[in-house]
Enzyme design. Structure first.
Site, short mmCIF file in Angstrom:
data_model
loop_
_atom_site.label_atom_id
_atom_site.label_comp_id
_atom_site.label_asym_id
_atom_site.label_seq_id
_atom_site.Cartn_x
_atom_site.Cartn_y
_atom_site.Cartn_z
NE ARG A 211 0.45 1.30 4.54
CZ ARG A 211 1.23 2.17 5.14
NH1 ARG A 211 1.86 3.11 4.45
NH2 ARG A 211 1.44 2.09 6.45
CD GLU B 59 -1.91 6.70 9.93
OE1 GLU B 59 -2.31 5.71 10.57
OE2 GLU B 59 -0.72 6.91 9.68
NE ARG C 30 -2.10 5.07 4.61
CZ ARG C 30 -1.80 4.61 5.82
NH1 ARG C 30 -2.05 3.35 6.14
NH2 ARG C 30 -1.24 5.38 6.73
CB CYS D 144 1.90 8.55 10.64
SG CYS D 144 3.02 7.67 11.75
NE ARG E 73 1.89 -2.02 6.98
CZ ARG E 73 1.64 -3.28 7.36
NH1 ARG E 73 2.65 -4.07 7.70
NH2 ARG E 73 0.41 -3.75 7.41
NE ARG F 153 2.80 -2.41 11.04
CZ ARG F 153 2.27 -1.32 10.51
NH1 ARG F 153 1.02 -1.34 10.06
NH2 ARG F 153 2.96 -0.19 10.42
P1 ADP Z 1 -1.51 -0.20 7.02
O1 ADP Z 1 -2.51 0.03 5.96
O2 ADP Z 1 -0.98 1.02 7.60
O3 ADP Z 1 -0.47 -1.09 6.55
P2 ADP Z 1 -2.49 -2.07 9.13
O4 ADP Z 1 -1.22 -2.59 9.72
O5 ADP Z 1 -3.56 -1.66 10.09
O6 ADP Z 1 -2.30 -0.80 8.25
O7 ADP Z 1 -3.07 -3.16 8.13
C1 ADP Z 1 -4.27 -2.91 7.46
C2 ADP Z 1 -4.97 -4.19 7.07
O8 ADP Z 1 -4.23 -4.84 6.05
C3 ADP Z 1 -5.11 -5.19 8.20
O9 ADP Z 1 -6.36 -5.81 8.10
C4 ADP Z 1 -4.03 -6.18 7.92
O10 ADP Z 1 -4.31 -7.47 8.44
C5 ADP Z 1 -4.06 -6.20 6.40
N1 ADP Z 1 -2.81 -6.70 5.82
C6 ADP Z 1 -1.58 -6.18 5.92
N2 ADP Z 1 -0.69 -6.91 5.26
C7 ADP Z 1 -1.37 -7.95 4.69
C8 ADP Z 1 -1.02 -9.05 3.86
N3 ADP Z 1 0.23 -9.25 3.45
N4 ADP Z 1 -2.02 -9.89 3.49
C9 ADP Z 1 -3.29 -9.70 3.87
N5 ADP Z 1 -3.68 -8.68 4.64
C10 ADP Z 1 -2.74 -7.80 5.05
C1 CIR Z 2 2.16 4.74 17.31
O1 CIR Z 2 2.85 5.72 17.56
O2 CIR Z 2 2.38 3.63 17.78
C2 CIR Z 2 0.99 4.92 16.37
N1 CIR Z 2 0.70 6.32 16.27
C3 CIR Z 2 1.30 4.33 15.01
C4 CIR Z 2 2.62 4.74 14.42
C5 CIR Z 2 2.88 4.16 13.05
N2 CIR Z 2 3.55 2.93 13.19
C6 CIR Z 2 4.65 2.52 12.59
O3 CIR Z 2 5.55 1.99 13.21
N3 CIR Z 2 4.72 2.65 11.27
#
Ligand code: ADP
Ligand code: CIR
Length: 343
Positions: free
Chosen positions: A112, A211, A215, A257, A266, A295
Site C-alpha cells: 500500500r 489516516e 491508501r 504519520c 508498506r 506486526r
Molecule cells: P496499514 O494500511 O498502515 O499497513 P495495518 O497494519 O492496520 O495498516 O493493516 C491494514 C490491514 O491490512 C489489516 O487488516 C491487515 O491485516 C491487512 N494486511 C496487511 N498486510 C497484509 C497481507 N500481506 N495480506 C493480507 N492482509 C494484510
Molecule cells: C504509534 O505511535 O504507535 C501509532 N501512532 C502508530 C505509528 C505508526 N507505526 C509505525 O511503526 N509505522
C-alpha cells in the site's frame, strides 16, 4: 499551553524528543491551519504505548515544528534534514521472483501507499467540508478507472455492520475506533466522508479518508510480490494523471504519520514461520537485519495467529519504492530459508 506530563510508560519517539526546551521553543507556533505542537503530540501523550506518538496536521507542520519532527524522522528512517528523497516506481527494477511458489509459507501479499491531496490540510486538521470534498473528488476519479482496476466505491456511512465486519476480518477494510487515530483527531465526524473502493476481485483497493486521504492498496493470495507491485504502480500512474498529490523534494509524499513519509509504502506478506517464531530473538534479529517490522495479522497493534506474522519494510523515506519492496523480499527469502532449516 502546558508541557505534557510524561510517565515511565511513555516510551515513544515523541516522548524522547519533546524535551521541555523543544516544547518551549514551539509552543507559541501555529501552522496556517491552526495546528499546534499540542495537537501534534496529543496521540502519544494520551497513548503512552505509542511507538511514535506524533501526527502532522498539514505539510507545514513538518517545517513549523521541524526541531521536533527532524530527529524523529532521522531516528525512524535514518534520513537527515539535508537528505533528498528519491522515487522509483518501475517494476522492471525489482528482482523478486516468487519466493514461495508452492504456497507453503506466504499466505498473502499486500503493498500500500498513502497519498494526500495537494493543497489540502492532512486528516488531523481537515474540516468536515474539506474531507467531504475529497471523498467526492476521489470517488469520482476512481469511478473513471477501467480494465482490471474498475470497481465500485462503498461509503462507510450506510454500510451494514455485517458487511463492515466481514471486510475488516478479511483484511480489506480499516478498523473502526483506533485510539491512536482518535486522539490524533483523525476520527472526527466518523463515519462521514470515509469509504472503500475496490475492484471485483478485491486485488485493488483504495481507502478514503482514514489516516491518509488515500491508501492505495494492491493485494492477493500467495507470494507473487512483483505482480502485486506492478498492479499498484499501474494504479498510481492512472490516478496521478487525474489528481495531484502532496509531495516535496525533501520529504517525498506527505503523510500525517512521520513513519509514512517518502514512499508512504508498506509492502507486507502474511507469512507462516511458527518454528522460527518460537525463538523471538532470532526472528527479530533477521527482521532487523533487513529493516523489517513484525506486526500481528490484524494489522498494527494486533497479535499473531498460528505462527502467521505480517512482515513489512520499516524504512519508507530516503529509499525508493523498489528498495522498500526489495527490503521485504530479501528478508522474506531469508525467513523462509531459516524456517525450512528448522523443519
Ligand atoms: P496499514 O494500511 O498502515 O499497513 P495495518 O497494519 O492496520 O495498516 O493493516 C491494514 C490491514 O491490512 C489489516 O487488516 C491487515 O491485516 C491487512 N494486511 C496487511 N498486510 C497484509 C497481507 N500481506 N495480506 C493480507 N492482509 C494484510
Ligand atoms: C504509534 O505511535 O504507535 C501509532 N501512532 C502508530 C505509528 C505508526 N507505526 C509505525 O511503526 N509505522
Amino acid at each position: 499551553m502546558e508541557y505534557p506530563k510524561f510517565t515511565q510508560e511513555h516510551k515513544s519517539l515523541m516522548a524522547k524528543y519533546l524535551t521541555k526546551d523543544v516544547f518551549d521553543s514551539l509552543k507559541d507556533k501555529k501552522t496556517v491551519n491552526g495546528f499546534t505542537i499540542s495537537d501534534v503530540v496529543n496521540s502519544g501523550v494520551q497513548n503512552p504505548d505509542s511507538g511514535i506518538g506524533a501526527y502532522a496536521g498539514d505539510e507545514e507542520s513538518y517545517t513549523t515544528f521541524a526541531p521536533f519532527f527532524d530527529p524523529i524522522i532521522e531516528e525512524y528512517h535514518g534520513f537527515t534534514k539535508n537528505d533528498k528523497h528519491q522515487s522509483d516506481l518501475n517494476p522492471d527494477n525489482l528482482d523478486a521472483k516468487n519466493p514461495d511458489p508452492d504456497n507453503k509459507f506466504i499466505v498473502s501479499t499486500r503493498i500500500r501507499v498513502g497519498r494526500n491531496v495537494d493543497n489540502m490540510p492532512l486528516g488531523p486538521a481537515i474540516t468536515k467540508e474539506q474531507r467531504d470534498e475529497i471523498e467526492k473528488v476521489v470517488s469520482t476519479t476512481l469511478s473513471s478507472l477501467e480494465g482490471s482496476l474498475k470497481g465500485k466505491y462503498f461509503p462507510l456511512d450506510g454500510m451494514s455492520k455485517e458487511d463492515q465486519d466481514a471486510l475488516i476480518k478479511d483484511h480489506f477494510l480499516f478498523k473502526e475506533g483506533d485510539r491512536f487515530l482518535e486522539t490524533a483527531g483523525l476520527n472526527r465526524n466518523w463515519p462521514l466522508g470515509r469509504g472503500i473502493y475496490h475492484n471485483t476481485e478485491k486485488t485493488f483497493l483504495v481507502w478514503v479518508n482514514e489516516e491518509d486521504q488515500l491508501r492505495i492498496i494492491s493485494m492477493q493470495q500467495g507470494g507473487d510480490i512483483k505482480e502485486v507491485f506492478t498492479r499498484l504502480t499501474t494504479a498510481i500512474g492512472e490516478l496521478e494523471k487525474k489528481m495531484k498529490f502532496s509531495f516535496n523534494e525533501h520529504l517525498g509524499y506527505i503523510t500525517s504519520c512521520p513513519t509514512n513519509l517518502g514512499t508512504a509504502m508498506r509492502a507486507s506478506v502474511h507469512i507462516a514461520v511458527p518454528k522460527l517464531a518460537a525463538d523471538m530473538e532470532k526472528f527479530k534479529a533477521i527482521c532487523d537485519k533487513h529493516h523489517l517490522q513484525i506486526r500481528g495479522i490484524h494489522g498494527e497493534h494486533s497479535e499473531s495467529e498460528g505462527g502467521v506474522y505480517d512482515i513489512s519494510n520499516k524504512r519508507r523515506l530516503g529509499v525508493t519504492e523498489v528498495q522498500c519492496v526489495q527490503d521485504m523480499y530479501d528478508g522474506v527469502v531469508e525467513l523462509i530459508k531459516v524456517e525450512k532449516s528448522l523443519a
